[in-house]
Design an enzyme around this catalytic site. Structure first.
Site, PDB file in Angstrom:
ATOM      1  N   GLU A  26       5.710  -9.722  -0.671  1.00 14.06           N
ATOM      2  CA  GLU A  26       6.568  -8.537  -0.775  1.00 14.06           C
ATOM      3  C   GLU A  26       7.609  -8.556   0.334  1.00 14.06           C
ATOM      4  OE1 GLU A  26       4.501  -4.747  -0.711  1.00 14.06           O
ATOM      5  OE2 GLU A  26       6.359  -3.675  -1.155  1.00 14.06           O
ATOM      6  N   GLU A 175       2.307   0.705  -8.772  1.00  9.26           N
ATOM      7  CA  GLU A 175       1.729   1.947  -8.227  1.00  9.26           C
ATOM      8  C   GLU A 175       2.598   3.145  -8.594  1.00  9.26           C
ATOM      9  OE1 GLU A 175       0.482   1.691  -4.117  1.00  9.26           O
ATOM     10  OE2 GLU A 175      -1.004   0.156  -4.598  1.00  9.26           O
ATOM     11  N   GLU A 292      -3.316  -6.515  -6.275  1.00  8.94           N
ATOM     12  CA  GLU A 292      -3.297  -6.385  -4.814  1.00  8.94           C
ATOM     13  C   GLU A 292      -4.740  -6.174  -4.381  1.00  8.94           C
ATOM     14  OE1 GLU A 292      -0.456  -3.569  -3.134  1.00  8.94           O
ATOM     15  OE2 GLU A 292       0.984  -4.043  -4.720  1.00  8.94           O
TER      16      GLU A 292
HETATM   17  O1  AHR Z   1       0.708  -4.300   0.067  1.00  9.09           O
HETATM   18  C1  AHR Z   1       1.294  -3.187   0.683  1.00  9.09           C
HETATM   19  C2  AHR Z   1       1.509  -2.022  -0.266  1.00  9.09           C
HETATM   20  O2  AHR Z   1       0.277  -1.566  -0.733  1.00  9.09           O
HETATM   21  C3  AHR Z   1       2.275  -2.328  -1.523  1.00  9.09           C
HETATM   22  O3  AHR Z   1       3.651  -2.262  -1.332  1.00  9.09           O
HETATM   23  C4  AHR Z   1       1.831  -1.240  -2.456  1.00  9.09           C
HETATM   24  O4  AHR Z   1       1.816  -1.636  -3.794  1.00  9.09           O
HETATM   25  C5  AHR Z   1       0.438  -0.899  -1.955  1.00  9.09           C
HETATM   26  O5  AHR Z   1       0.272   0.456  -1.750  1.00  9.09           O
END
Ligand code: AHR
Length: 482
Positions: A26, A175, A292
Protein backbone atom coordinates in the site's frame (compact mmCIF):
# COMPACT_ATOMS: atom_id res chain seq x y z
CA UNK A 1 7.62 -33.40 25.05
CA UNK A 2 7.63 -36.64 23.07
CA UNK A 3 5.58 -35.94 20.00
CA UNK A 4 4.22 -38.31 17.41
CA UNK A 5 2.77 -36.75 14.25
CA UNK A 6 0.43 -38.64 11.93
CA UNK A 7 -0.19 -37.40 8.41
CA UNK A 8 -3.56 -38.62 7.18
CA UNK A 9 -3.06 -38.74 3.40
CA UNK A 10 -6.48 -40.31 2.99
CA UNK A 11 -7.96 -36.99 4.16
CA UNK A 12 -6.73 -34.27 1.81
CA UNK A 13 -7.92 -30.70 2.34
CA UNK A 14 -7.15 -29.60 -1.22
CA UNK A 15 -4.35 -27.77 -2.98
CA UNK A 16 -2.56 -24.86 -1.31
CA UNK A 17 -3.04 -22.18 -3.94
CA UNK A 18 -0.10 -19.79 -4.48
CA UNK A 19 -2.69 -17.07 -3.88
CA UNK A 20 -2.72 -18.01 -0.18
CA UNK A 21 0.84 -16.71 0.00
CA UNK A 22 0.01 -13.27 -1.35
CA UNK A 23 1.39 -9.96 -0.09
CA UNK A 24 0.12 -6.43 0.16
CA UNK A 25 1.80 -3.19 -0.95
CA UNK A 26 0.00 0.00 0.00
CA UNK A 27 1.03 3.60 -0.46
CA UNK A 28 1.34 3.89 3.31
CA UNK A 29 4.34 4.80 5.43
CA UNK A 30 7.54 3.52 3.79
CA UNK A 31 6.03 0.53 2.00
CA UNK A 32 5.67 1.58 -1.63
CA UNK A 33 7.79 4.73 -1.64
CA UNK A 34 11.24 4.07 -0.18
CA UNK A 35 10.62 0.37 0.55
CA UNK A 36 9.83 -0.85 -2.96
CA UNK A 37 10.20 2.20 -5.17
CA UNK A 38 13.15 4.58 -5.07
CA UNK A 39 12.92 5.75 -8.69
CA UNK A 40 15.32 5.03 -11.55
CA UNK A 41 17.61 7.97 -10.67
CA UNK A 42 18.19 6.89 -7.06
CA UNK A 43 21.70 6.20 -5.73
CA UNK A 44 20.38 2.96 -4.25
CA UNK A 45 20.88 0.17 -6.81
CA UNK A 46 17.58 -0.39 -8.54
CA UNK A 47 15.92 -2.14 -11.42
CA UNK A 48 13.59 0.19 -13.28
CA UNK A 49 13.09 2.21 -10.09
CA UNK A 50 12.57 -0.72 -7.70
CA UNK A 51 15.26 -1.52 -5.11
CA UNK A 52 17.36 -4.39 -6.44
CA UNK A 53 17.91 -5.85 -2.95
CA UNK A 54 14.18 -5.88 -2.24
CA UNK A 55 13.49 -7.47 -5.64
CA UNK A 56 15.92 -10.29 -4.87
CA UNK A 57 14.33 -10.82 -1.46
CA UNK A 58 10.81 -10.86 -2.94
CA UNK A 59 11.83 -13.38 -5.57
CA UNK A 60 13.36 -15.70 -3.02
CA UNK A 61 10.52 -15.45 -0.48
CA UNK A 62 8.52 -16.17 -2.82
CA UNK A 63 5.81 -13.60 -3.63
CA UNK A 64 3.20 -15.31 -5.82
CA UNK A 65 0.63 -12.49 -5.60
CA UNK A 66 0.72 -8.80 -4.70
CA UNK A 67 -2.20 -6.48 -3.86
CA UNK A 68 -1.93 -2.74 -4.60
CA UNK A 69 -2.39 0.27 -4.18
CA UNK A 70 -4.38 -0.06 -0.91
CA UNK A 71 -5.91 -0.50 1.64
CA UNK A 72 -7.56 2.75 2.57
CA UNK A 73 -5.40 4.45 -0.06
CA UNK A 74 -7.31 2.64 -2.83
CA UNK A 75 -10.53 4.54 -2.17
CA UNK A 76 -8.74 7.84 -2.79
CA UNK A 77 -6.65 6.66 -5.72
CA UNK A 78 -7.28 7.88 -9.26
CA UNK A 79 -5.39 5.56 -11.57
CA UNK A 80 -4.96 8.19 -14.29
CA UNK A 81 -2.70 10.16 -11.90
CA UNK A 82 -0.15 7.36 -12.18
CA UNK A 83 0.22 6.92 -15.95
CA UNK A 84 2.14 8.81 -18.62
CA UNK A 85 5.34 10.84 -18.38
CA UNK A 86 6.43 10.72 -14.72
CA UNK A 87 7.38 14.43 -14.63
CA UNK A 88 3.89 15.39 -15.74
CA UNK A 89 2.05 13.30 -13.18
CA UNK A 90 0.16 15.28 -10.55
CA UNK A 91 1.45 15.53 -7.02
CA UNK A 92 -1.36 14.63 -4.69
CA UNK A 93 -2.04 14.11 -1.04
CA UNK A 94 -1.31 10.43 -0.57
CA UNK A 95 -4.18 9.59 1.75
CA UNK A 96 -4.44 6.41 3.75
CA UNK A 97 -5.46 5.58 7.31
CA UNK A 98 -6.15 9.24 8.00
CA UNK A 99 -2.62 10.30 7.11
CA UNK A 100 -1.61 12.68 4.34
CA UNK A 101 1.79 12.88 2.70
CA UNK A 102 3.03 14.10 -0.66
CA UNK A 103 2.59 11.45 -3.35
CA UNK A 104 4.21 12.22 -6.72
CA UNK A 105 2.60 9.21 -8.39
CA UNK A 106 6.00 7.97 -9.59
CA UNK A 107 4.81 4.46 -8.84
CA UNK A 108 1.71 3.97 -10.99
CA UNK A 109 0.00 1.19 -12.92
CA UNK A 110 2.80 0.47 -15.42
CA UNK A 111 5.49 0.50 -12.75
CA UNK A 112 3.55 -1.72 -10.36
CA UNK A 113 2.68 -4.25 -13.05
CA UNK A 114 6.29 -4.28 -14.19
CA UNK A 115 7.35 -5.09 -10.63
CA UNK A 116 4.91 -7.99 -10.64
CA UNK A 117 6.49 -9.30 -13.83
CA UNK A 118 9.99 -8.96 -12.42
CA UNK A 119 9.20 -10.85 -9.22
CA UNK A 120 6.75 -13.33 -10.77
CA UNK A 121 3.72 -12.15 -8.78
CA UNK A 122 0.11 -12.15 -9.90
CA UNK A 123 -1.22 -8.58 -9.54
CA UNK A 124 -4.36 -7.85 -7.53
CA UNK A 125 -5.64 -4.30 -7.98
CA UNK A 126 -8.05 -2.56 -5.61
CA UNK A 127 -10.41 -0.04 -7.24
CA UNK A 128 -11.77 3.23 -5.90
CA UNK A 129 -15.33 3.13 -4.59
CA UNK A 130 -14.80 6.00 -2.13
CA UNK A 131 -13.94 9.04 -4.24
CA UNK A 132 -14.05 7.35 -7.65
CA UNK A 133 -16.83 6.30 -10.00
CA UNK A 134 -18.04 3.19 -11.79
CA UNK A 135 -16.81 4.66 -15.07
CA UNK A 136 -13.35 5.36 -13.64
CA UNK A 137 -12.94 1.77 -12.54
CA UNK A 138 -14.36 0.42 -15.82
CA UNK A 139 -11.78 2.53 -17.63
CA UNK A 140 -8.98 1.12 -15.49
CA UNK A 141 -10.03 -2.44 -16.33
CA UNK A 142 -10.27 -1.54 -20.02
CA UNK A 143 -6.91 0.25 -19.96
CA UNK A 144 -5.24 -2.80 -18.42
CA UNK A 145 -7.03 -5.63 -20.15
CA UNK A 146 -8.43 -4.80 -23.57
CA UNK A 147 -6.88 -5.94 -26.83
CA UNK A 148 -9.50 -4.01 -28.84
CA UNK A 149 -7.89 -0.86 -30.29
CA UNK A 150 -9.95 1.63 -28.26
CA UNK A 151 -8.66 5.05 -27.24
CA UNK A 152 -7.64 3.61 -23.87
CA UNK A 153 -5.88 0.67 -25.50
CA UNK A 154 -3.96 3.07 -27.74
CA UNK A 155 -3.07 5.24 -24.75
CA UNK A 156 -1.73 2.16 -22.96
CA UNK A 157 0.33 1.24 -26.01
CA UNK A 158 1.65 4.81 -26.29
CA UNK A 159 2.69 4.53 -22.63
CA UNK A 160 4.78 1.49 -23.50
CA UNK A 161 2.50 -1.51 -23.14
CA UNK A 162 1.04 -3.00 -26.31
CA UNK A 163 -0.05 -6.39 -24.95
CA UNK A 164 -2.88 -6.38 -22.43
CA UNK A 165 -1.87 -7.37 -18.92
CA UNK A 166 -5.03 -9.45 -18.49
CA UNK A 167 -5.35 -8.76 -14.77
CA UNK A 168 -7.77 -11.14 -13.13
CA UNK A 169 -8.14 -9.94 -9.54
CA UNK A 170 -10.01 -6.68 -8.90
CA UNK A 171 -11.14 -5.46 -5.51
CA UNK A 172 -14.31 -3.38 -5.63
CA UNK A 173 -13.30 -0.89 -2.94
CA UNK A 174 -11.63 -1.64 0.37
CA UNK A 175 -13.08 -1.66 3.88
CA UNK A 176 -16.08 0.30 2.62
CA UNK A 177 -17.69 -0.11 6.04
CA UNK A 178 -15.01 2.30 7.30
CA UNK A 179 -12.25 4.21 5.53
CA UNK A 180 -13.73 3.32 2.13
CA UNK A 181 -16.78 5.56 2.58
CA UNK A 182 -18.54 4.47 5.81
CA UNK A 183 -21.25 2.75 3.77
CA UNK A 184 -23.89 0.78 5.60
CA UNK A 185 -23.88 -2.87 4.49
CA UNK A 186 -27.02 -2.66 2.38
CA UNK A 187 -25.87 0.46 0.48
CA UNK A 188 -22.46 -1.08 -0.16
CA UNK A 189 -24.09 -4.19 -1.62
CA UNK A 190 -26.30 -2.09 -3.93
CA UNK A 191 -23.32 -0.04 -5.05
CA UNK A 192 -21.24 -3.20 -5.51
CA UNK A 193 -23.95 -4.64 -7.77
CA UNK A 194 -23.72 -1.57 -10.02
CA UNK A 195 -19.91 -1.63 -10.13
CA UNK A 196 -19.65 -5.37 -10.63
CA UNK A 197 -22.28 -5.52 -13.41
CA UNK A 198 -20.53 -2.80 -15.38
CA UNK A 199 -17.04 -4.17 -14.77
CA UNK A 200 -18.11 -7.60 -15.96
CA UNK A 201 -19.33 -6.07 -19.23
CA UNK A 202 -15.89 -4.54 -19.78
CA UNK A 203 -14.11 -7.83 -19.12
CA UNK A 204 -16.14 -10.96 -18.32
CA UNK A 205 -13.01 -12.84 -17.34
CA UNK A 206 -12.11 -10.77 -14.26
CA UNK A 207 -12.57 -12.03 -10.71
CA UNK A 208 -14.17 -9.47 -8.43
CA UNK A 209 -13.73 -9.12 -4.69
CA UNK A 210 -16.63 -7.95 -2.51
CA UNK A 211 -15.70 -6.15 0.73
CA UNK A 212 -16.93 -7.93 3.80
CA UNK A 213 -16.24 -7.15 7.45
CA UNK A 214 -17.53 -8.74 10.66
CA UNK A 215 -20.50 -11.14 10.93
CA UNK A 216 -23.30 -8.56 11.16
CA UNK A 217 -22.06 -6.52 8.20
CA UNK A 218 -21.51 -9.71 6.22
CA UNK A 219 -24.98 -11.04 6.89
CA UNK A 220 -26.69 -7.75 6.07
CA UNK A 221 -24.69 -7.02 2.93
CA UNK A 222 -25.10 -10.60 1.69
CA UNK A 223 -28.86 -10.45 2.15
CA UNK A 224 -28.84 -7.76 -0.55
CA UNK A 225 -26.70 -9.92 -2.80
CA UNK A 226 -28.74 -13.07 -2.76
CA UNK A 227 -30.12 -12.80 -6.29
CA UNK A 228 -26.76 -11.56 -7.51
CA UNK A 229 -24.29 -13.97 -5.97
CA UNK A 230 -22.92 -14.50 -9.48
CA UNK A 231 -21.34 -11.05 -9.28
CA UNK A 232 -19.05 -12.11 -6.44
CA UNK A 233 -15.99 -14.28 -7.01
CA UNK A 234 -14.28 -13.56 -3.70
CA UNK A 235 -15.48 -12.17 -0.41
CA UNK A 236 -12.93 -10.07 1.46
CA UNK A 237 -12.34 -10.17 5.20
CA UNK A 238 -9.45 -8.69 7.17
CA UNK A 239 -7.86 -9.93 10.38
CA UNK A 240 -5.26 -8.06 12.38
CA UNK A 241 -4.01 -9.50 15.67
CA UNK A 242 -3.84 -6.70 18.19
CA UNK A 243 -4.01 -8.36 21.61
CA UNK A 244 -0.36 -9.26 22.15
CA UNK A 245 0.81 -6.23 24.14
CA UNK A 246 3.89 -4.32 22.99
CA UNK A 247 5.74 -5.31 19.82
CA UNK A 248 8.92 -6.46 21.55
CA UNK A 249 8.71 -5.89 25.35
CA UNK A 250 5.87 -8.39 25.72
CA UNK A 251 5.16 -10.76 28.61
CA UNK A 252 4.74 -14.54 28.38
CA UNK A 253 0.97 -14.04 28.68
CA UNK A 254 1.06 -11.53 25.81
CA UNK A 255 3.01 -14.04 23.74
CA UNK A 256 0.51 -16.86 24.13
CA UNK A 257 -2.43 -14.48 23.70
CA UNK A 258 -1.08 -13.27 20.36
CA UNK A 259 -0.60 -16.81 19.08
CA UNK A 260 -4.09 -17.76 20.19
CA UNK A 261 -5.42 -14.76 18.29
CA UNK A 262 -3.58 -15.91 15.17
CA UNK A 263 -5.18 -19.36 15.58
CA UNK A 264 -8.64 -17.83 15.80
CA UNK A 265 -8.31 -16.49 12.27
CA UNK A 266 -9.34 -19.94 11.05
CA UNK A 267 -12.58 -19.78 13.03
CA UNK A 268 -13.39 -16.45 11.41
CA UNK A 269 -12.86 -18.01 7.99
CA UNK A 270 -15.17 -20.89 8.90
CA UNK A 271 -17.92 -18.56 10.15
CA UNK A 272 -17.68 -16.51 6.97
CA UNK A 273 -17.90 -19.70 4.92
CA UNK A 274 -21.18 -20.62 6.63
CA UNK A 275 -22.69 -17.26 5.71
CA UNK A 276 -21.57 -17.57 2.09
CA UNK A 277 -22.89 -21.11 1.79
CA UNK A 278 -26.20 -19.98 3.27
CA UNK A 279 -26.41 -17.31 0.59
CA UNK A 280 -25.72 -19.57 -2.34
CA UNK A 281 -27.14 -22.82 -0.95
CA UNK A 282 -23.76 -24.28 -1.91
CA UNK A 283 -24.59 -23.74 -5.62
CA UNK A 284 -21.85 -21.20 -6.27
CA UNK A 285 -18.41 -21.20 -4.73
CA UNK A 286 -17.39 -17.76 -3.57
CA UNK A 287 -13.83 -17.80 -2.29
CA UNK A 288 -12.89 -16.08 0.94
CA UNK A 289 -10.26 -13.42 0.39
CA UNK A 290 -8.37 -12.72 3.59
CA UNK A 291 -6.71 -9.87 1.78
CA UNK A 292 -5.20 -8.23 4.85
CA UNK A 293 -3.88 -10.25 7.76
CA UNK A 294 -1.11 -10.12 10.32
CA UNK A 295 0.09 -8.61 13.56
CA UNK A 296 -0.59 -4.93 14.18
CA UNK A 297 1.36 -3.83 17.24
CA UNK A 298 0.35 -0.83 19.39
CA UNK A 299 3.36 1.27 18.36
CA UNK A 300 1.95 1.39 14.82
CA UNK A 301 -1.66 2.28 15.58
CA UNK A 302 -3.73 4.88 17.41
CA UNK A 303 -6.64 2.58 18.17
CA UNK A 304 -7.19 -0.72 20.00
CA UNK A 305 -5.44 -2.15 23.08
CA UNK A 306 -2.27 -0.43 24.30
CA UNK A 307 -2.41 2.14 21.49
CA UNK A 308 -0.37 5.27 21.92
CA UNK A 309 -2.63 8.26 21.25
CA UNK A 310 -1.42 10.63 18.55
CA UNK A 311 0.29 9.57 15.36
CA UNK A 312 0.98 6.03 14.21
CA UNK A 313 4.32 7.27 12.83
CA UNK A 314 5.25 5.53 9.60
CA UNK A 315 3.37 2.32 10.49
CA UNK A 316 6.62 0.55 11.19
CA UNK A 317 6.74 -1.87 14.13
CA UNK A 318 8.95 -4.46 15.79
CA UNK A 319 9.07 -7.74 13.83
CA UNK A 320 10.18 -10.44 16.24
CA UNK A 321 10.41 -14.22 16.35
CA UNK A 322 6.99 -14.16 18.07
CA UNK A 323 5.46 -12.68 14.90
CA UNK A 324 7.02 -15.47 12.84
CA UNK A 325 5.44 -18.08 15.14
CA UNK A 326 2.07 -16.34 14.82
CA UNK A 327 2.52 -16.45 11.04
CA UNK A 328 3.19 -20.19 11.13
CA UNK A 329 0.13 -20.74 13.34
CA UNK A 330 -2.08 -18.86 10.88
CA UNK A 331 -0.64 -20.67 7.86
CA UNK A 332 -1.65 -24.01 9.37
CA UNK A 333 -5.23 -22.73 9.37
CA UNK A 334 -4.89 -21.45 5.79
CA UNK A 335 -3.84 -24.91 4.68
CA UNK A 336 -6.76 -26.54 6.49
CA UNK A 337 -9.14 -24.03 4.90
CA UNK A 338 -7.54 -24.12 1.45
CA UNK A 339 -10.76 -25.25 -0.21
CA UNK A 340 -12.59 -22.26 1.25
CA UNK A 341 -9.97 -19.54 1.38
CA UNK A 342 -9.19 -18.40 -2.14
CA UNK A 343 -6.52 -15.83 -1.40
CA UNK A 344 -4.67 -14.14 1.45
CA UNK A 345 -2.37 -11.13 1.70
CA UNK A 346 0.01 -10.51 4.56
CA UNK A 347 -0.07 -6.81 5.55
CA UNK A 348 2.30 -5.38 4.45
CA UNK A 349 5.21 -6.43 2.31
CA UNK A 350 7.94 -3.91 3.19
CA UNK A 351 8.50 -1.65 6.22
CA UNK A 352 4.84 -1.41 7.25
CA UNK A 353 3.12 -3.49 9.99
CA UNK A 354 3.87 -7.24 9.83
CA UNK A 355 6.57 -6.84 7.23
CA UNK A 356 8.79 -9.70 6.05
CA UNK A 357 11.25 -7.15 4.63
CA UNK A 358 12.60 -3.93 6.13
CA UNK A 359 14.84 -1.31 4.57
CA UNK A 360 17.15 1.09 6.33
CA UNK A 361 19.06 3.39 3.99
CA UNK A 362 20.91 1.12 1.60
CA UNK A 363 20.42 -1.94 3.81
CA UNK A 364 17.75 -4.59 3.49
CA UNK A 365 16.75 -6.59 6.57
CA UNK A 366 14.89 -9.88 6.42
CA UNK A 367 12.63 -10.34 9.44
CA UNK A 368 11.88 -13.65 11.20
CA UNK A 369 8.55 -13.61 9.32
CA UNK A 370 10.47 -13.57 6.04
CA UNK A 371 12.33 -16.69 7.11
CA UNK A 372 9.20 -18.48 8.28
CA UNK A 373 7.49 -17.77 4.95
CA UNK A 374 10.48 -19.23 3.15
CA UNK A 375 10.19 -22.32 5.32
CA UNK A 376 6.64 -22.71 4.01
CA UNK A 377 7.58 -22.37 0.33
CA UNK A 378 7.52 -26.17 -0.29
CA UNK A 379 3.79 -26.17 0.56
CA UNK A 380 2.84 -23.73 -2.19
CA UNK A 381 0.90 -25.56 -4.89
CA UNK A 382 1.03 -28.82 -2.93
CA UNK A 383 -1.78 -31.06 -1.69
CA UNK A 384 -2.59 -30.40 2.00
CA UNK A 385 -3.40 -33.25 4.39
CA UNK A 386 -4.92 -33.50 7.83
CA UNK A 387 -2.43 -34.13 10.62
CA UNK A 388 -2.79 -35.46 14.15
CA UNK A 389 -0.32 -34.56 16.89
CA UNK A 390 -0.01 -36.87 19.91
CA UNK A 391 1.86 -36.19 23.15
CA UNK A 392 1.83 -32.41 23.21
CA UNK A 393 1.56 -30.28 26.34
CA UNK A 394 -0.99 -27.55 26.32
CA UNK A 395 -0.06 -23.92 26.67
CA UNK A 396 -2.47 -21.00 27.15
CA UNK A 397 -4.67 -21.01 24.05
CA UNK A 398 -4.17 -24.61 22.91
CA UNK A 399 -1.62 -27.32 22.14
CA UNK A 400 2.06 -26.44 22.31
CA UNK A 401 3.00 -28.41 19.21
CA UNK A 402 1.11 -28.35 15.94
CA UNK A 403 1.88 -29.27 12.34
CA UNK A 404 0.84 -28.83 8.76
CA UNK A 405 1.62 -31.43 6.11
CA UNK A 406 1.42 -31.25 2.34
CA UNK A 407 2.82 -33.23 -0.54
CA UNK A 408 5.69 -30.69 -0.37
CA UNK A 409 6.75 -31.55 3.19
CA UNK A 410 5.79 -31.03 6.80
CA UNK A 411 6.14 -27.95 9.00
CA UNK A 412 6.09 -28.33 12.78
CA UNK A 413 5.61 -25.48 15.24
CA UNK A 414 6.70 -25.68 18.88
CA UNK A 415 5.21 -22.65 20.56
CA UNK A 416 6.18 -23.72 24.08
CA UNK A 417 8.39 -21.05 25.64
CA UNK A 418 10.49 -23.47 27.68
CA UNK A 419 10.07 -27.06 26.56
CA UNK A 420 11.70 -28.69 23.58
CA UNK A 421 9.80 -31.16 21.39
CA UNK A 422 11.22 -34.51 20.29
CA UNK A 423 9.21 -35.23 17.16
CA UNK A 424 8.75 -38.54 15.40
CA UNK A 425 6.77 -39.16 12.22
CA UNK A 426 6.36 -41.69 9.45
CA UNK A 427 8.78 -40.85 6.63
CA UNK A 428 8.99 -43.70 4.12
CA UNK A 429 11.21 -41.61 1.83
CA UNK A 430 14.15 -42.48 4.14
CA UNK A 431 15.98 -39.21 3.58
CA UNK A 432 15.26 -35.52 3.53
CA UNK A 433 16.31 -32.11 4.68
CA UNK A 434 15.04 -30.04 7.59
CA UNK A 435 15.47 -26.34 8.23
CA UNK A 436 14.85 -24.71 11.60
CA UNK A 437 13.93 -21.18 12.62
CA UNK A 438 14.39 -20.21 16.25
CA UNK A 439 16.14 -17.60 18.37
CA UNK A 440 17.69 -17.28 21.81
CA UNK A 441 14.81 -15.09 22.97
CA UNK A 442 11.35 -15.08 21.40
CA UNK A 443 11.48 -11.28 21.35
CA UNK A 444 14.61 -11.33 19.16
CA UNK A 445 14.44 -9.44 15.90
CA UNK A 446 16.74 -8.57 13.04
CA UNK A 447 17.95 -4.99 12.87
CA UNK A 448 20.43 -3.06 10.77
CA UNK A 449 23.12 -3.65 13.40
CA UNK A 450 22.26 -7.36 13.78
CA UNK A 451 20.59 -8.34 10.49
CA UNK A 452 21.08 -12.09 10.90
CA UNK A 453 20.28 -12.55 14.59
CA UNK A 454 17.25 -14.68 13.71
CA UNK A 455 17.74 -16.91 10.70
CA UNK A 456 17.23 -20.46 9.52
CA UNK A 457 19.76 -23.22 10.14
CA UNK A 458 19.91 -26.84 9.05
CA UNK A 459 18.26 -29.15 11.58
CA UNK A 460 19.71 -32.65 11.97
CA UNK A 461 17.19 -35.41 11.25
CA UNK A 462 17.55 -39.13 11.93
CA UNK A 463 15.86 -41.52 9.52
CA UNK A 464 15.26 -44.95 11.04
CA UNK A 465 12.95 -47.72 9.80
CA UNK A 466 10.75 -45.47 7.71
CA UNK A 467 10.49 -42.80 10.40
CA UNK A 468 12.04 -39.36 10.83
CA UNK A 469 13.17 -37.98 14.20
CA UNK A 470 13.81 -34.29 14.82
CA UNK A 471 14.19 -32.07 17.87
CA UNK A 472 12.59 -28.68 17.99
CA UNK A 473 13.82 -26.20 20.60
CA UNK A 474 11.31 -23.99 22.44
CA UNK A 475 9.56 -21.35 20.31
CA UNK A 476 10.68 -22.71 16.98
CA UNK A 477 9.42 -23.77 13.55
CA UNK A 478 10.93 -26.47 11.34
CA UNK A 479 10.14 -27.78 7.87
CA UNK A 480 11.13 -31.23 6.67
CA UNK A 481 11.13 -31.82 2.92
CA UNK A 482 12.16 -34.72 0.76
O1 AHR B 1 -2.94 -2.15 6.30
C1 AHR B 1 -3.26 -0.90 6.87
C2 AHR B 1 -4.73 -0.55 6.75
O2 AHR B 1 -5.49 -1.47 7.48
C3 AHR B 1 -5.32 -0.61 5.37
O3 AHR B 1 -5.12 0.56 4.66
C4 AHR B 1 -6.78 -0.80 5.64
O4 AHR B 1 -7.43 -1.55 4.66
C5 AHR B 1 -6.80 -1.52 6.98
O5 AHR B 1 -7.64 -0.90 7.89
Amino acid sequence: MNIRIHVIEAEPYGVVSPRLYGHFAEHLGRCCYDGLWVGPEAAIPNQEGFRSDVISALRAMPTPMLRWPGGCYADHYHWRDGIGTPEKRPERLGLSCGRSVLDDNGLGTHEFLRLCEIIGAEPYLAGNMGSGSVQEMCDWVEYCNTAVPTTLQRERAANGRQTPWGIKLWGVGNENWGCGGCYDPESYALEYRRYASMLRHVDPSIEMVFCGHEADWNQRSLSKMHLHAGLMDHFSIHRYWIGGGPGSAFSDEDYYRLLAEADQTEEFVKQTRMLLDDLTGGKRHIGIALDEWGVWHPEARTWGPNAVPGEAGDYGQACTMRDALATAAALEGFHRQCASLSLANLAQVVNVLHAPILTDGDQVILTPTYHVLKLHAPHIGAQAYRTEVDGTDTVPGGPAVSATATSGGITVVNRHLNEMAEVRLKWPQGSGKAMLLTSAKVSDENTSSEPAKVTTVALPVKFVDGEAYLELPPHSVATLTV
